[in-house]
Enzyme design. Structure first.
Site, short mmCIF file in Angstrom:
data_model
loop_
_atom_site.label_atom_id
_atom_site.label_comp_id
_atom_site.label_asym_id
_atom_site.label_seq_id
_atom_site.Cartn_x
_atom_site.Cartn_y
_atom_site.Cartn_z
N LYS A 134 44.86 38.14 48.80
CA LYS A 134 46.10 37.35 48.78
C LYS A 134 47.32 38.24 48.62
O LYS A 134 48.36 38.01 49.22
CB LYS A 134 46.08 36.33 47.63
CG LYS A 134 45.04 35.26 47.79
CD LYS A 134 44.99 34.38 46.58
CE LYS A 134 44.54 35.09 45.32
NZ LYS A 134 43.19 35.61 45.34
N GLY A 163 44.48 40.13 39.64
CA GLY A 163 45.09 41.40 40.01
C GLY A 163 45.22 41.48 41.51
O GLY A 163 44.26 41.29 42.24
N HIS A 164 46.43 41.69 41.98
CA HIS A 164 46.63 41.89 43.40
C HIS A 164 46.83 43.37 43.65
O HIS A 164 47.57 44.02 42.94
CB HIS A 164 47.90 41.18 43.89
CG HIS A 164 47.84 39.70 43.79
ND1 HIS A 164 46.76 38.97 44.23
CD2 HIS A 164 48.72 38.81 43.33
CE1 HIS A 164 47.01 37.69 44.03
NE2 HIS A 164 48.19 37.57 43.48
N GLN A 177 43.49 33.86 41.92
CA GLN A 177 42.07 33.46 42.00
C GLN A 177 41.80 32.68 43.29
O GLN A 177 42.49 32.88 44.28
CB GLN A 177 41.65 32.66 40.75
CG GLN A 177 41.58 33.50 39.49
CD GLN A 177 42.76 33.34 38.58
OE1 GLN A 177 43.48 32.36 38.63
NE2 GLN A 177 42.98 34.31 37.71
N ASP A 204 40.11 37.34 44.93
CA ASP A 204 40.04 38.71 45.47
C ASP A 204 39.96 38.73 46.99
O ASP A 204 39.42 39.67 47.58
CB ASP A 204 38.83 39.48 44.90
CG ASP A 204 38.76 39.41 43.39
OD1 ASP A 204 39.79 39.65 42.75
OD2 ASP A 204 37.67 39.10 42.86
P1 GDP Z 1 43.80 39.45 45.77
O1 GDP Z 1 43.77 39.20 44.31
O2 GDP Z 1 43.34 38.26 46.54
O3 GDP Z 1 45.10 39.99 46.24
O4 GDP Z 1 42.71 40.54 46.08
P2 GDP Z 1 42.55 42.02 45.49
O5 GDP Z 1 43.82 42.74 45.53
O6 GDP Z 1 41.79 41.98 44.23
O7 GDP Z 1 41.53 42.61 46.54
C1 GDP Z 1 41.86 42.84 47.79
C2 GDP Z 1 41.55 44.28 48.07
O8 GDP Z 1 41.27 44.38 49.43
C3 GDP Z 1 42.70 45.24 47.82
O9 GDP Z 1 42.20 46.47 47.39
C4 GDP Z 1 43.36 45.35 49.19
O10 GDP Z 1 44.04 46.58 49.38
C5 GDP Z 1 42.16 45.26 50.06
N1 GDP Z 1 42.40 44.68 51.38
C6 GDP Z 1 43.19 43.62 51.69
N2 GDP Z 1 43.08 43.37 53.01
C7 GDP Z 1 42.20 44.26 53.52
C8 GDP Z 1 41.65 44.49 54.81
O11 GDP Z 1 41.94 43.79 55.77
N3 GDP Z 1 40.75 45.50 54.92
C9 GDP Z 1 40.38 46.28 53.89
N4 GDP Z 1 39.48 47.24 54.10
N5 GDP Z 1 40.87 46.09 52.65
C10 GDP Z 1 41.76 45.11 52.47
#
Ligand code: GDP
Length: 426
Positions: A21, A45-46, A226, A18
């Site tokens: 990515k 989930g991205h 992950q 999370d």
């Molecule tokens: P992933 O699985 O690593 O892609 O992570 P997730 O999608 O589960 O969580 C990342 C969350 O953080 C998402 O809701 C993104 O829109 C949000 N996000 C990503 N980069 C940033 C950032 O720089 N600032 C903020 N506030 N939110 C971010």
């Protein structure tokens, strides 16, 4: 990350997942020709925000949101065909044109309904904090050499014969585990018939596709799910996922050799979170944790579960640099820290009173470690409009410098918001 010398790049989570990515892959995919997901399943989930639209992708690479990128679900992924096609239909409804741009490895293993029943029954016994989506049992079947692969599903005949012994075995297991539910053979045969036909035109030897792209000088992005601390070998075992999340898994899961990879970008939050059970040394206490969770929107993209939140853990990221061979870091969610007057950062651990070098392999030891904190001044200003390092308040730059020194890897990107443009390239 992409230039003449670096054409095959891996993006991995360097904490507990999370990390954002999806956003980094989305930003890098703009310059990629081929984007390959290489492990995990529908438990990841991205979330990607494009303009005022939000896309949550579980199995389809985030690169699909860019018209030029061809996307691949690699052999290392365990594919849930039902949710995969639901996701595909959802994207089509949101106006994303997939035609001819999405392929699935015919060597990928399938998550079938019986895997989900087994997962839910085993979670009741073991309490790892899995999402109950059948990922673990599917990887168990893969290693146990009784899995069902995409290639098996798309063959016209024989689905009933192939499925019958597997369903019978799953039902024996369910009985042993004391579960009330049983898997139904007819339901599985129906699913195989219905979704096998849809999978057929997408299924191919995607390792060969990757090879041809690399040989042709095209840009290839390998997308992990992950994070390193959930890696089945290097994570906080047994509170881990069932696949190799670290960069080594990218070669295996995409079907290329390790020597093809030119760079590995580790995505880290400016703080730390984890979903599910297991150690989290820098977990924040009470009100501060709630504040991080609220400001960061730290609720799971797949399950909606609140994430556990804490401070940046340098021993974790340093370890991640080592086990992934990270060549750069992307620090996300710096903006979430904008209102804190002081920000603790764990610079090391003490274990039973002694300085702890490296990462304990034993989860009980990791539960006992006491982080050694350094408190850095906050900047108490918005960073979300910054597009260069020079736009950042000096205290935010000092914070990033300290993270970089502690992690022992260069910061290449800083993300300051959810939108595509809210990124600083260092
Ligand atoms: P992933 O699985 O690593 O892609 O992570 P997730 O999608 O589960 O969580 C990342 C969350 O953080 C998402 O809701 C993104 O829109 C949000 N996000 C990503 N980069 C940033 C950032 O720089 N600032 C903020 N506030 N939110 C971010």
């Amino acid at each position: 990350m992409f230039d003449r010398k670096h054409t095959c790049v891996v993006v991995v989570g360097a904490q507990w997942g999370d990390e954002g990515k999806g956003k980094l892959v989305d930003v890098l995919a703009e310059r990629a020709d081929l984007v390959i997901r290489y492990q995990g399943g529908a438990n990841a989930g991205h979330t990607v925000v494009v303009g005022d639209r939000q896309f949550v992708l579980h199995q389809i690479p985030s690169g699909i949101l860019h018209g030029q990128a061809t996307c691949v679900v690699g052999n290392g992924v365990v594919l849930d065909p039902e949710t995969f096609f639901a996701e595909l239909d959802q994207l089509a409804a949101q106006g994303i044109d997939i035609g001819g741009r999405l392929f699935v490895s015919d060597r990928a293993h399938l998550v079938l309904p019986y895997h989900k029943l087994l997962d839910q029954a085993s979670e009741k016994q073991q309490q790892i904090g899995t999402t109950g989506r059948g990922i673990g049992p599917t990887y168990e079947d893969k290693i146990g050499r009784r899995g069902v692969r995409v290639a098996d599903l798309i063959r016209d005949a024989g689905a009933r014969d192939a499925l019958a012994p597997r369903i019978a075995r799953a039902n024996q297991m369910l009985e042993l585990m004391g579960a009330a539910e049983r898997a139904d053979l007819d339901q599985h045969v129906e699913l195989a018939g219905r979704l096998g036909a849809r999978l057929r035109p997408l299924a191919t030897d995607t390792g060969l596709m990757a090879w041809q792209a690399i040989r042709g000088g095209r840009r290839v992005l390998l997308e992990g799910a992950q994070g390193a601390m959930l890696d089945v070998d290097h994570g906080t075992y047994p509170f881990v996922t069932s696949s190799t999340t670290t960069a080594g898994g990218a070669a295996v899961g995409a079907g290329i050799g390790p020597t093809e990879i030119d760079g590995v970008l580790g995505v880290v939050k400016a703080y730390t979170t984890r979903v599910g059970n297991g150690p989290l040394p820098t977990e924040a206490a009470g009100e501060l944790e709630g504040r991080l969770r609220q400001l960061g929107g730290e609720f799971g993209a797949t399950t909606g579960r609140p994430r556990r939140c804490g401070w940046f853990d340098a021993p974790v990221v340093r370890y991640s640099v080592r086990v992934n061979g990270l060549t750069g870091l992307a620090v996300t969610k710096l903006d979430v820290l904008d209102t804190f007057a002081e920000i603790p950062v764990a610079v090391g651990y003490r274990l039973d009173g002694e300085v702890c070098h490296g990462m304990p392999s034993d989860v009980d030891a990791l539960e006992r470690v006491e982080p050694v904190y350094e408190t850095l001044p906050g900047w108490e200003r918005s960073t979300s409009g910054a597009r260069t390092l020079a736009d950042l308040p000096p205290a935010a730059r000092a914070y990033l410098d300290r993270l970089q020194d502690l992690a022992e890897a260069p910061i290449r990107y800083v993300s300051v918001g959810t939108r595509r443009d809210q990124i600083i390239e260092v």
